[in-house]
Write a protein that holds these residues in place. Structure first.
Motif, PDB file in Angstrom:
ATOM      1  N   GLY A  24       0.798  -1.224   0.000  1.00  0.00           N
ATOM      2  CA  GLY A  24       0.000   0.000   0.000  1.00  0.00           C
ATOM      3  C   GLY A  24       0.835   1.279   0.000  1.00  0.00           C
ATOM      4  N   LYS A  25       2.156   1.131   0.025  1.00  0.00           N
ATOM      5  CA  LYS A  25       3.026   2.327  -0.008  1.00  0.00           C
ATOM      6  C   LYS A  25       3.140   2.843  -1.435  1.00  0.00           C
ATOM      7  N   MET A  26       3.129   4.167  -1.567  1.00  0.00           N
ATOM      8  CA  MET A  26       3.347   4.707  -2.914  1.00  0.00           C
ATOM      9  C   MET A  26       4.230   5.926  -2.915  1.00  0.00           C
ATOM     10  N   ALA A  27       4.860   6.147  -4.062  1.00  0.00           N
ATOM     11  CA  ALA A  27       5.741   7.297  -4.241  1.00  0.00           C
ATOM     12  C   ALA A  27       4.981   8.570  -3.883  1.00  0.00           C
ATOM     13  N   ASP A  28       5.640   9.482  -3.202  1.00  0.00           N
ATOM     14  CA  ASP A  28       4.965  10.709  -2.792  1.00  0.00           C
ATOM     15  C   ASP A  28       5.838  11.917  -3.109  1.00  0.00           C
ATOM     16  N   TYR A  29       5.900  12.231  -4.407  1.00  0.00           N
ATOM     17  CA  TYR A  29       6.638  13.407  -4.818  1.00  0.00           C
ATOM     18  C   TYR A  29       5.759  14.624  -4.686  1.00  0.00           C
ATOM     19  N   LYS A  30       6.399  15.792  -4.516  1.00  0.00           N
ATOM     20  CA  LYS A  30       5.592  17.013  -4.564  1.00  0.00           C
ATOM     21  C   LYS A  30       5.776  17.638  -5.949  1.00  0.00           C
ATOM     22  N   PHE A  31       4.673  17.869  -6.607  1.00  0.00           N
ATOM     23  CA  PHE A  31       4.709  18.438  -7.950  1.00  0.00           C
ATOM     24  C   PHE A  31       4.233  19.882  -7.909  1.00  0.00           C
ATOM     25  N   PHE A  32       4.490  20.595  -8.994  1.00  0.00           N
ATOM     26  CA  PHE A  32       4.128  22.006  -9.061  1.00  0.00           C
ATOM     27  C   PHE A  32       3.095  22.220 -10.146  1.00  0.00           C
ATOM     28  N   ASN A  33       2.194  23.154  -9.876  1.00  0.00           N
ATOM     29  CA  ASN A  33       1.185  23.444 -10.866  1.00  0.00           C
ATOM     30  C   ASN A  33       1.821  24.208 -12.019  1.00  0.00           C
ATOM     31  N   LEU A  34       1.532  23.765 -13.232  1.00  0.00           N
ATOM     32  CA  LEU A  34       2.104  24.454 -14.401  1.00  0.00           C
ATOM     33  C   LEU A  34       1.756  25.944 -14.363  1.00  0.00           C
ATOM     34  N   SER A  35       0.581  26.264 -13.862  1.00  0.00           N
ATOM     35  CA  SER A  35       0.143  27.659 -13.826  1.00  0.00           C
ATOM     36  C   SER A  35       0.956  28.509 -12.846  1.00  0.00           C
ATOM     37  N   SER A  36       1.728  27.850 -11.992  1.00  0.00           N
ATOM     38  CA  SER A  36       2.495  28.598 -10.984  1.00  0.00           C
ATOM     39  C   SER A  36       3.945  28.838 -11.402  1.00  0.00           C
ATOM     40  N   LEU A  37       4.363  28.278 -12.542  1.00  0.00           N
ATOM     41  CA  LEU A  37       5.756  28.487 -12.964  1.00  0.00           C
ATOM     42  C   LEU A  37       5.997  29.948 -13.339  1.00  0.00           C
ATOM     43  N   THR A  38       7.216  30.400 -13.144  1.00  0.00           N
ATOM     44  CA  THR A  38       7.564  31.779 -13.533  1.00  0.00           C
ATOM     45  C   THR A  38       8.029  31.769 -14.995  1.00  0.00           C
ATOM     46  N   ILE A  39       8.054  32.955 -15.575  1.00  0.00           N
ATOM     47  CA  ILE A  39       8.480  33.060 -16.980  1.00  0.00           C
ATOM     48  C   ILE A  39       9.872  32.461 -17.149  1.00  0.00           C
ATOM     49  N   ASN A  40      10.022  31.693 -18.221  1.00  0.00           N
ATOM     50  CA  ASN A  40      11.271  31.015 -18.574  1.00  0.00           C
ATOM     51  C   ASN A  40      11.586  29.780 -17.727  1.00  0.00           C
ATOM     52  N   GLU A  41      10.677  29.471 -16.816  1.00  0.00           N
ATOM     53  CA  GLU A  41      10.896  28.267 -16.022  1.00  0.00           C
ATOM     54  C   GLU A  41      10.417  27.047 -16.816  1.00  0.00           C
ATOM     55  N   LYS A  42      11.121  25.907 -16.623  1.00  0.00           N
ATOM     56  CA  LYS A  42      10.771  24.668 -17.309  1.00  0.00           C
ATOM     57  C   LYS A  42      10.197  23.651 -16.320  1.00  0.00           C
ATOM     58  N   GLY A  43       9.362  22.769 -16.800  1.00  0.00           N
ATOM     59  CA  GLY A  43       8.872  21.666 -15.965  1.00  0.00           C
ATOM     60  C   GLY A  43       8.632  20.442 -16.812  1.00  0.00           C
TER      61      GLY A  43
END
Ligand SMILES: [Mn+2]
Ligand SMILES: [Mn+2]
Ligand SMILES: [Mn+2]
Ligand SMILES: [Mn+2]
Lengths: 219, 219
Positions: free
Chosen positions: A137-156
């Motif tokens: 029942g364990k699963m990977a728990d990464y924290k992701f970022f909302n695309l709408s929150s990236l700053t100009i010129n930032e990549k994801g």
DNA sequence: ATATTTTTTTAGGTTACTCTAAATTTATTT
DNA sequence: AAATAAATTTAGAGTAACCTAAAAAAATAT
């Protein structure tokens, strides 16, 4: 042990608990999510409570018990493994697999799901980027970022999508956006928060904030 | 269209019709085969009749209609394809797959089953040597010979087994007999019709007529 | 603090599938 | 051709999962 219907309720309660950061899930929430009348939901809540799969006090909403949560996660595990099987082995696209997995997830054999997991190489994520729980029942728990929150010129790099309706997924197909795609934010319109993005190494176009909000990326 | 329960009835009627060379299937036959009381069977027969999936006259037994037969065969197709998937891809043995296939055969997607068929290379036979209907319902129709009917020194290649209970299949595992195995009859005891056989190129032992009767071979 | 609205539960029904017990029809024996 | 036995259907009931309408509780507004 649990009927197909009970399994669907548990899965629904689990997903609503995640959205509300573990606050009690209301009868009406469940009614809306499952498209079942509130009166019927109440009946089932009594039943799940009698089976000690949920904590339920009249008028107070529900939470999964430990047992209930384990069961819910095991169904999610099956759902996501079957989805990956369908895309990886049977070459379905990510907008086609959910409905089939809704049926396959209720196939009961534990052995089957362990073999399927091995056959797929013990994958960590499903076709929509959602984590696949392991057999404990364990699963990977990464924290992701909302695309709408990236700053100009930032990549994801696209990790998951929130909205998973086929219509949305098909739209992303057209934009060449899938899990793993690299997106760079080139501009943001102040008025409507729409973004100009580049996808992969080629195309360059604009997407609404509505769309951006439904895409999660890793930096 | 048809519920899981209805599908199971149709499959059962089909298999009883095959055993009785298309003679009407009786309520009691179905009751025994499905382990459901005769009164309940009668209820369901009325329902299937109303849906025009069977021909049913009170007290006269049932036959599948054309539509009913097509539906039954499509479920058999799914059952056998899933069984082959389980042995070929997930490495289950032939004595383990039937129960899982009983659930998987009810997954509804037609597209899924066509893709699965392609993934498996459009196989003609399931792990027990039973023919897999193609997507039009056509299936290979070879005539096989009963192992118990071979003459001394005659050889045969195992094509199918009649009895398919796990206990019997596991016994055959121990004897190294599987679909495709070449068996030569070396001797027959007159008293009990037991056979001395050689299996493949190695072992040599005796089997009862009870066992031999359940093995079909091609010459 | 009441009144109003919203949410949730209760009451009473329906459909699908199963059961037991009793009635009916068909088949077998005498 | 009855009588008896076996097979099948009908009658009446239960459980699971749903529904609508009405009642009750909780939340919100005045
Ligand atoms: Mn899904
Ligand atoms: Mn998914
Ligand atoms: Mn089988
Ligand atoms: Mn088989």
């Amino acid at each position: 042990m649990a009927s197909l219907t009970e399994e669907n309720y548990l899965k629904s309660i689990h997903s609503l608990m995640e959205k509300s950061s573990s606050a009690p899930v209301t009868t009406n929430d469940l009614s809306a999510a499952m498209k079942i009348k509130a009166a019927s939901v109440t009946d089932m809540l009594k039943k799940l409570s009698a089976k000690k799969l949920i904590h339920y006090k009249k008028y107070q909403g529900v939470l999964l018990t430990h047992t209930g949560k384990l069961l819910a996660i095991s169904i999610i595990r099956k759902h996501r493994l079957w989805e990956l099987f369908l895309t990886e082995k049977l070459k379905f696209s990510w907008d086609q697999v959910h409905e089939m997995a809704e049926e396959l997830e209720h196939v009961s054999s534990q052995q089957l799901i362990e073999r399927l997991d091995a056959f797929l190489g013990h994958p960590k994520f499903d076709p929509h980027g959602d984590p696949i729980p392991d057999h404990n029942g364990k699963m990977a728990d990464y924290k992701f970022f909302n695309l709408s929150s990236l700053t100009i010129n930032e990549k994801g790099k696209v990790a998951t999508v929130i909205e998973q309706q086929p219509s949305f997924l098909k739209h992303l197909n057209k934009l060449n956006i899938k899990v793993g795609t690299t997106i760079k934010v080139l501009d943001r319109v102040d008025f409507d928060k729409s973004l100009t993005i580049s996808v992969g190494s080629s195309s360059l176009f604009s997407i609404s904030n509505e769309i951006a909000k439904n895409i999660l990326v890793s930096k």
